[in-house]
Design a protein around this motif. Structure first.
Motif, PDB file in Angstrom:
ATOM      1  N   HIS A 245       0.771  -1.260   0.013  1.00  0.00           N
ATOM      2  CA  HIS A 245       0.083  -0.104  -0.057  1.00  0.00           C
ATOM      3  C   HIS A 245       0.734   1.265  -0.060  1.00  0.00           C
ATOM      4  CE1 HIS A 245      -3.017   2.747   1.669  1.00  0.00           C
ATOM      5  NE2 HIS A 245      -3.585   2.583   0.728  1.00  0.00           N
ATOM      6  N   ILE A 246       0.851   1.963  -1.077  1.00  0.00           N
ATOM      7  CA  ILE A 246       1.898   3.233  -1.213  1.00  0.00           C
ATOM      8  C   ILE A 246       1.619   4.064  -0.147  1.00  0.00           C
ATOM      9  CG2 ILE A 246       2.481   4.953  -2.876  1.00  0.00           C
ATOM     10  CD1 ILE A 246       2.440   2.982  -5.288  1.00  0.00           C
ATOM     11  N   LEU A 249       3.385   2.985   3.109  1.00  0.00           N
ATOM     12  CA  LEU A 249       4.792   2.876   2.955  1.00  0.00           C
ATOM     13  C   LEU A 249       5.095   4.456   2.895  1.00  0.00           C
ATOM     14  CD1 LEU A 249       5.067   0.038   0.304  1.00  0.00           C
ATOM     15  CD2 LEU A 249       5.621  -0.081   2.551  1.00  0.00           C
ATOM     16  N   LEU A 250       4.797   5.370   2.516  1.00  0.00           N
ATOM     17  CA  LEU A 250       5.049   6.648   2.251  1.00  0.00           C
ATOM     18  C   LEU A 250       5.063   7.351   3.956  1.00  0.00           C
ATOM     19  CD1 LEU A 250       3.786   7.883  -1.165  1.00  0.00           C
ATOM     20  CD2 LEU A 250       6.026   7.535  -0.496  1.00  0.00           C
ATOM     21  N   PHE A 251       3.849   6.888   4.621  1.00  0.00           N
ATOM     22  CA  PHE A 251       3.866   7.320   5.806  1.00  0.00           C
ATOM     23  C   PHE A 251       4.703   7.042   6.641  1.00  0.00           C
ATOM     24  CE2 PHE A 251       2.046   6.714  10.064  1.00  0.00           C
ATOM     25  CZ  PHE A 251       1.426   7.838  10.472  1.00  0.00           C
ATOM     26  N   ILE A 252       5.367   5.669   6.560  1.00  0.00           N
ATOM     27  CA  ILE A 252       6.489   5.067   7.220  1.00  0.00           C
ATOM     28  C   ILE A 252       7.577   5.818   6.951  1.00  0.00           C
ATOM     29  CG2 ILE A 252       7.974   2.803   7.508  1.00  0.00           C
ATOM     30  CD1 ILE A 252       5.069   2.733   8.958  1.00  0.00           C
ATOM     31  N   ALA A 253       7.814   6.263   5.677  1.00  0.00           N
ATOM     32  CA  ALA A 253       9.108   6.963   5.141  1.00  0.00           C
ATOM     33  C   ALA A 253       9.186   8.080   5.785  1.00  0.00           C
ATOM     34  CB  ALA A 253       9.266   6.964   3.800  1.00  0.00           C
ATOM     35  N   GLU A 254       7.989   8.925   5.759  1.00  0.00           N
ATOM     36  CA  GLU A 254       7.882  10.173   6.560  1.00  0.00           C
ATOM     37  C   GLU A 254       8.182  10.207   7.779  1.00  0.00           C
ATOM     38  OE1 GLU A 254       5.341  13.225   5.717  1.00  0.00           O
ATOM     39  OE2 GLU A 254       4.471  12.325   3.778  1.00  0.00           O
ATOM     40  N   HIS A 255       8.000   9.124   8.606  1.00  0.00           N
ATOM     41  CA  HIS A 255       7.985   9.209  10.137  1.00  0.00           C
ATOM     42  C   HIS A 255       9.434   8.760  10.440  1.00  0.00           C
ATOM     43  CE1 HIS A 255       4.211   9.784  12.347  1.00  0.00           C
ATOM     44  NE2 HIS A 255       3.874   9.703  11.363  1.00  0.00           N
ATOM     45  N   GLU A 266      15.008   5.699   3.262  1.00  0.00           N
ATOM     46  CA  GLU A 266      15.242   5.626   1.845  1.00  0.00           C
ATOM     47  C   GLU A 266      14.944   4.075   1.374  1.00  0.00           C
ATOM     48  OE1 GLU A 266      18.956   6.114  -0.996  1.00  0.00           O
ATOM     49  OE2 GLU A 266      19.425   6.281   1.117  1.00  0.00           O
ATOM     50  N   SER A 267      14.993   3.070   2.389  1.00  0.00           N
ATOM     51  CA  SER A 267      14.923   1.768   1.805  1.00  0.00           C
ATOM     52  C   SER A 267      13.304   1.718   1.528  1.00  0.00           C
ATOM     53  CB  SER A 267      15.316   0.753   2.841  1.00  0.00           C
ATOM     54  OG  SER A 267      14.726   0.832   4.142  1.00  0.00           O
ATOM     55  N   THR A 268      12.677   2.318   2.498  1.00  0.00           N
ATOM     56  CA  THR A 268      10.986   2.244   2.407  1.00  0.00           C
ATOM     57  C   THR A 268      10.652   3.125   0.866  1.00  0.00           C
ATOM     58  OG1 THR A 268      10.919   2.283   4.825  1.00  0.00           O
ATOM     59  CG2 THR A 268       8.785   2.592   3.518  1.00  0.00           C
ATOM     60  N   VAL A 269      11.194   4.413   0.679  1.00  0.00           N
ATOM     61  CA  VAL A 269      10.952   4.821  -0.495  1.00  0.00           C
ATOM     62  C   VAL A 269      11.236   4.039  -1.715  1.00  0.00           C
ATOM     63  CG1 VAL A 269      11.579   6.536  -2.088  1.00  0.00           C
ATOM     64  CG2 VAL A 269      11.126   7.069   0.379  1.00  0.00           C
ATOM     65  N   GLN A 270      12.268   3.226  -1.468  1.00  0.00           N
ATOM     66  CA  GLN A 270      12.727   2.306  -2.653  1.00  0.00           C
ATOM     67  C   GLN A 270      11.711   1.231  -2.894  1.00  0.00           C
ATOM     68  OE1 GLN A 270      14.867   2.703  -4.740  1.00  0.00           O
ATOM     69  NE2 GLN A 270      15.820   4.447  -3.850  1.00  0.00           N
ATOM     70  N   GLU A 271      10.911   0.958  -1.985  1.00  0.00           N
ATOM     71  CA  GLU A 271       9.977  -0.317  -1.912  1.00  0.00           C
ATOM     72  C   GLU A 271       8.894   0.358  -2.515  1.00  0.00           C
ATOM     73  OE1 GLU A 271       8.446  -2.292   1.538  1.00  0.00           O
ATOM     74  OE2 GLU A 271      10.248  -1.725   2.800  1.00  0.00           O
ATOM     75  N   LEU A 283       9.682  10.162  -4.644  1.00  0.00           N
ATOM     76  CA  LEU A 283      10.851  10.792  -5.357  1.00  0.00           C
ATOM     77  C   LEU A 283      10.978  12.268  -4.395  1.00  0.00           C
ATOM     78  CD1 LEU A 283      10.126  10.037  -9.147  1.00  0.00           C
ATOM     79  CD2 LEU A 283      12.071   9.363  -8.003  1.00  0.00           C
ATOM     80  N   ALA A 284       9.823  12.928  -4.233  1.00  0.00           N
ATOM     81  CA  ALA A 284      10.004  13.875  -3.639  1.00  0.00           C
ATOM     82  C   ALA A 284      10.823  13.917  -2.152  1.00  0.00           C
ATOM     83  CB  ALA A 284       8.437  14.590  -3.224  1.00  0.00           C
ATOM     84  N   LEU A 285      10.413  12.702  -1.422  1.00  0.00           N
ATOM     85  CA  LEU A 285      11.094  12.349  -0.389  1.00  0.00           C
ATOM     86  C   LEU A 285      12.358  11.985  -0.439  1.00  0.00           C
ATOM     87  CD1 LEU A 285       8.433   9.922   1.456  1.00  0.00           C
ATOM     88  CD2 LEU A 285       8.839  12.345   2.030  1.00  0.00           C
ATOM     89  N   LEU A 286      12.867  11.568  -1.518  1.00  0.00           N
ATOM     90  CA  LEU A 286      14.330  11.260  -1.937  1.00  0.00           C
ATOM     91  C   LEU A 286      15.020  12.682  -1.922  1.00  0.00           C
ATOM     92  CD1 LEU A 286      14.525   8.216  -4.613  1.00  0.00           C
ATOM     93  CD2 LEU A 286      15.139   8.336  -2.027  1.00  0.00           C
ATOM     94  N   ALA A 287      14.208  13.451  -2.439  1.00  0.00           N
ATOM     95  CA  ALA A 287      14.929  14.995  -2.764  1.00  0.00           C
ATOM     96  C   ALA A 287      15.128  15.466  -1.036  1.00  0.00           C
ATOM     97  CB  ALA A 287      13.937  16.096  -3.396  1.00  0.00           C
TER      98      ALA A 287
END
Length: 886
Positions: A245-246, A249-255, A266-271, A283-287
């Motif tokens: 569920h994208i 996953l983005l929620f996890i990455a932000e936290h 970064e690993s979560t964003v890659q998922e 991609l914005a979170l990678l920025a």
């Protein structure tokens, strides 16, 4: 909640009303979609994250020409989710010709067109939807289309309350099991920061029962501002339902970014990118990560990649800027919001975030103006509404300045201790700026709020944040006043010193520092200023320092952002300050300043630490040894073990156990507590004195020292009580009960120097306490310090005193002692006006009139002051000349 009105044109409003009336009629006719078992099965694949399987089934049905619009909609959703934007466009173009009356499909098509950079076509299609609704609203009467209509008007900025009432609520009433209506309602509430409505709505959806992970995901977002545990549980449920569920996953990455767990982020964003390589938020979170790591070329590349498929998407820059602002990079965050507004000047989230960034940068005029604009255009925005309401109250605050320090306070509080605030902040600026070789380049704004909810709204946008005493954004500090903290407030001086230290370190690092380092330095500098300030050792902290799971230096920021309990959060402050002590002791102040300079130059914290003090592994290991040594040095002769300790035993059981475990802290404390409860004070004295002699005492509230002071008082041992209270005050910065008792004892002994000293300490904790000012005034009168007398009596007079005439009379005497005859006359006349039969006041007025140039004082400086006995307001003056002088 404000009364909302539609912000669109009158013609749009008329269309809006026509549509509502027609759709409501259609609902009552019982129109509903046909639910086939095979489409439900395919949707279950999609909700479980099996996107390829769902896409294969949907594509086959579309190819077969099944007459059900849900098949192309599901196929498009699969294609959008996996980044097959060109295929989604092809599917959409074919589907809309076949199902022209599907508003849901047309709304989905807007996303398809935008993701294919067909922005002009998307704008035309958006306008076409309104034309279709106006021309034939009855064609869009299914539940799906009604929800789509509500989403359409929500995107246009129509009245959120009306959308809820006339679209979503109607559908829910007609079909309480229709999950999409709960999701649409929650999405709208979250857009407006109405987290309560969102949570309640989603909890209703859960009772209906669903495998749709959007429900749990949105619930996590609803709980996020107020309950991190519930948010974590909800996001866990969402990912159990759909591991791919994208949004979750983005929620996890932000936290993970918030916790400075950048590798996990970064690993979560890659998922996410493995599912959809064009996913713009990922991609914005990678920025964001590249910026935080000082890799600005990669940051630009990631931003460009995020905008590849939708080149003017304002959400990309808004997300990057929002995350940077959450890391206190407000200047950079504001610049990204400006970029978002270049793409879409009406994009409300970017405008409101920019308003908040400007306010936190100290650009009040522009920030408040923009916040007002957002609130006027979107009256359902809860945070904007709260801010604007607060702004109206802030207009009444008094502004005081000392150089480039600007303080805003409630006028009543400013009158009482505003000058003291300026004095302390001026001292902090002189000491800390010199120590860290920094000079702020703009004014420093300090706002002190008498109500906690106002502090929370100014700081966080919403009520809450009860654990915070102050917050520093860089050059803007917000703080709770003692008035908002109950009967035992924290020492306001230590709070402001702590926050001003943040100003200095954030300025030096350009706001590029991890939270543990920032908080650690501030707590460390509190103790440097006054040993009783800041966090200090306690038995519980000792145990946590000895724990083999002590948080390593390299992971300390996570200890602030996800503590298991409030005590763990407080311990994070203490441990961080010990790290600073360790760094300064082992490597010197210059090494600490170099670390801050390197952070300002863009280095990551671990790189900055390695450059100045060596490898992170060695730092973690050496600090763990240092922490254990500090813990072991605290009451080293005490037995700290709890093994076998009776948990609910009687005093006799505890004493029996203590005989086998002599000098055990927990046994001695337990015996004392049990004896005090049963008022056996003599029996409580022995274990408490033993703990004191072993050095196992701290300034903790309700701890052994406070218990011992109570025991001595109950036993009438005044000298021992006094010594114990002094020890409490020495160790604690906010020991109000001890100070009040010491003032009382000093007054009984007529030791006015001590009374003045204790009163000053009381006022450094709570300057709004009348007792402190009364005792200070009394001591100053006995010590012949008229200036101190005036300061305290003026404060007392602003607190609605029981005897205002006596306060004015004493002020008159103090001004007379300072040769300020006119001011003395003013106050003595006020006393007479309040109490016309006030004989002493008439006598003083007579003296002031006969000898205006002399320091008219009706009593010698070393005589008993006027407040020592009740003022005689009832006797008439004996001499006619007094009347003549009037």
């Amino acid at each position: 909640m404000p009364n909302f009105i539609c912000k669109n044109t009158q013609s749009s409003l008329r269309v809006f009303i026509v549509i509502i009336g027609t759709i409501i009629g259609s609902l009552s006719a019982g129109l509903s979609a046909v639910h086939a078992a095979d489409i439900a099965e395919a949707e279950r694949h999609y909700f479980a994250g099996q996107y390829e399987a769902a896409e294969l089934i949907a594509a086959a049905e579309v190819e077969r020409g099944v007459w059900n619009e849900r098949w192309p909609r599901l196929l498009i959703q699969c294609q959008l989710t996996t980044g097959k934007y060109a295929e989604a466009l092809e599917t959409y173009n074919a589907a809309i010709e076949r199902f022209p009356t599907s508003l849901t499909l047309r709304m989905q098509g807007l996303e398809v067109l935008r993701q294919n950079n067909q922005l002009d076509l998307a704008a035309d299609s958006n306008a076409r939807i309104l034309q279709l609704l106006q021309a034939a609203p009855t064609r869009f009467a299914s539940h799906d289309n009604i929800i789509a209509t509500g989403r359409y008007f929500a995107e246009r900025g129509n009245d959120a309350r009306q959308i809820l009432k006339l679209f979503y609520d109607r559908v829910r009433d007609a079909d309480p099991t229709f999950i999409e209506v709960y999701i649409a309602t929650a999405e709208l509430a979250l857009q407006k920061s109405d987290f309560k409505v969102a949570a309640e709505t989603l909890q209703q959806a859960q009772r209906v029962g669903t495998s749709d992970p959007r429900v749990a995901y949105l619930l996590a977002r609803a709980w996020e501002p107020s309950d991190s545990e519930k948010a974590a549980e909800a996001i866990s449920v969402a990912l159990e339902q759909n591991p791919n569920h994208i949004p979750s996953l983005l929620f996890i990455a932000e936290h993970a970014i918030d916790r400075e767990q950048y590798d996990l982020a970064e690993s979560t964003v890659q998922e996410v990118l493995a599912i959809n390589r064009y996913q713009q938020e990922a991609l914005a979170l990678l920025a964001v990560l590249a910026h935080l790591r000082g890799k600005y070329d990669i940051e630009s590349l990631m931003r460009a990649s995020a905008l590849r498929t939708w080149k003017r998407n304002p959400q990309v820059d808004h997300l990057i800027g929002r995350k940077l602002s959450q890391k206190y990079r407000f200047e950079e965050g504001a610049n990204y919001q400006r970029r978002a507004l270049e793409f879409d000047p009406n994009y409300s989230p970017a405008r409101f975030q920019l308003a908040q960034d400007l306010l936190r940068l100290g650009h009040d005029d522009d920030g408040w103006e923009m916040a007002h604009q957002v609130a006027e255009e979107d009256e359902y925005n809860v945070v904007a509404h709260n801010l604007i309401t607060l702004h109206d109250r802030l207009k009444n605050f008094r502004i005081m300045e000392a150089g480039d320090i600007h303080v805003r306070m409630d006028p009543h509080e400013a009158e009482i201790y505003g000058d003291s605030v300026l004095e302390l902040l001026t001292e902090a600026q002189a000491v800390l700026c010199k120590k860290y070789d920094i000079e702020p380049t703009a004014p420093i704004v300090v706002e002190i709020f008498p109500e906690q909810k106002d502090f929370a709204i100014r700081t966080f946008g919403l009520p809450g944040g009860s654990g915070y005493l102050g917050v520093c954004f860089g050059r803007v500090i917000t703080a709770n006043s003692p008035a908002s903290q109950g009967p035992r407030p924290s020492n306001w001086q230590s709070v402001l010193w702590h926050e001003f230290c943040h100003v200095v370190t954030l300025e030096k690092t350009k706001n590029r520092m991890p939270r543990w380092l920032s908080e650690g330095i501030s707590v460390y500098e509190e103790r440097q200023r006054d040993p009783s300030w800041g966090e200090s050792m306690t038995p519980q902290y000792r145990a946590m320092l000895m724990d083999k799971n002590l948080t390593p230096v390299s992971q300390l920021s996570a200890a602030f952002l996800s503590p298991p309990s409030p005590i763990h959060l407080q311990f994070a402050y203490f441990e961080s300050s010990l790290v600073i002590e360790f760094l300064v002791e082992r490597h010197g102040q210059d090494a600490l300043k170099q670390i801050l300079s390197d952070l300002g130059d863009g280095l990551m914290i671990n790189d900055a630490l390695v450059r100045s003090v060596g490898s992170m592994d060695r730092l973690d290991s050496e600090f763990a040894d240092y922490a254990r040594q500090r813990a072991e040095a605290f009451a080293p002769e005490v037995d700290w073990s709890k093994e076998g300790l009776p948990e609910t035993g009687s005093v006799d059981e505890l004493q029996a156990w203590a005989e086998q475990h002599q000098d055990n802290y927990w046994a001695l404390r337990g015996i004392a507590e049990a004896c005090i409860v049963s008022e056996q004070y003599e029996q409580a004295r022995t274990p408490l004195e033993r703990l004191r002699d072993l050095g196992a005492v701290t300034a903790e509230r309700g701890g052994p020292l406070e218990m011992l002071a109570r025991v001595y008082r109950e036993l009438g041992q005044s000298e021992e009580e006094h010594t114990t209270l002094e020890k409490i005050v020495e160790l604690s910065s906010d020991a109000l009960p001890a100070l009040r008792r010491l003032m009382e004892m000093a007054a009984e002994q007529e030791n006015w120097t001590q009374v003045a000293n204790y009163a000053q300490q009381v006022l450094s904790i709570n300057p709004l306490m009348p007792t402190g000012h009364e005792q200070m005034a009394m001591a100053a009168e006995y010590l012949d310090r008229p200036a101190d007398t005036v300061r305290s009596l003026r404060a007392l007079g602003s607190m609605v005193p029981v005897d205002p005439a006596a306060v004015d009379y004493r002020l008159a005497r103090a001004f007379a002692a300072m040769d300020q005859t006119d001011r003395a006359k003013h106050h003595v006349l006020r006393a007479i006006e309040e109490a016309p039969r006030y004989r002493d006041a008439y006598r003083l007025l007579l003296q002031l009139t006969e000898k205006p140039s002399q320091p008219a004082n009706s009593q010698p400086a070393n005589s008993q002051p006027a407040n020592s006995q009740p003022a005689n307001h009832d006797e008439l003056p004996a001499a006619d000349p007094v009347k003549e002088s009037l």
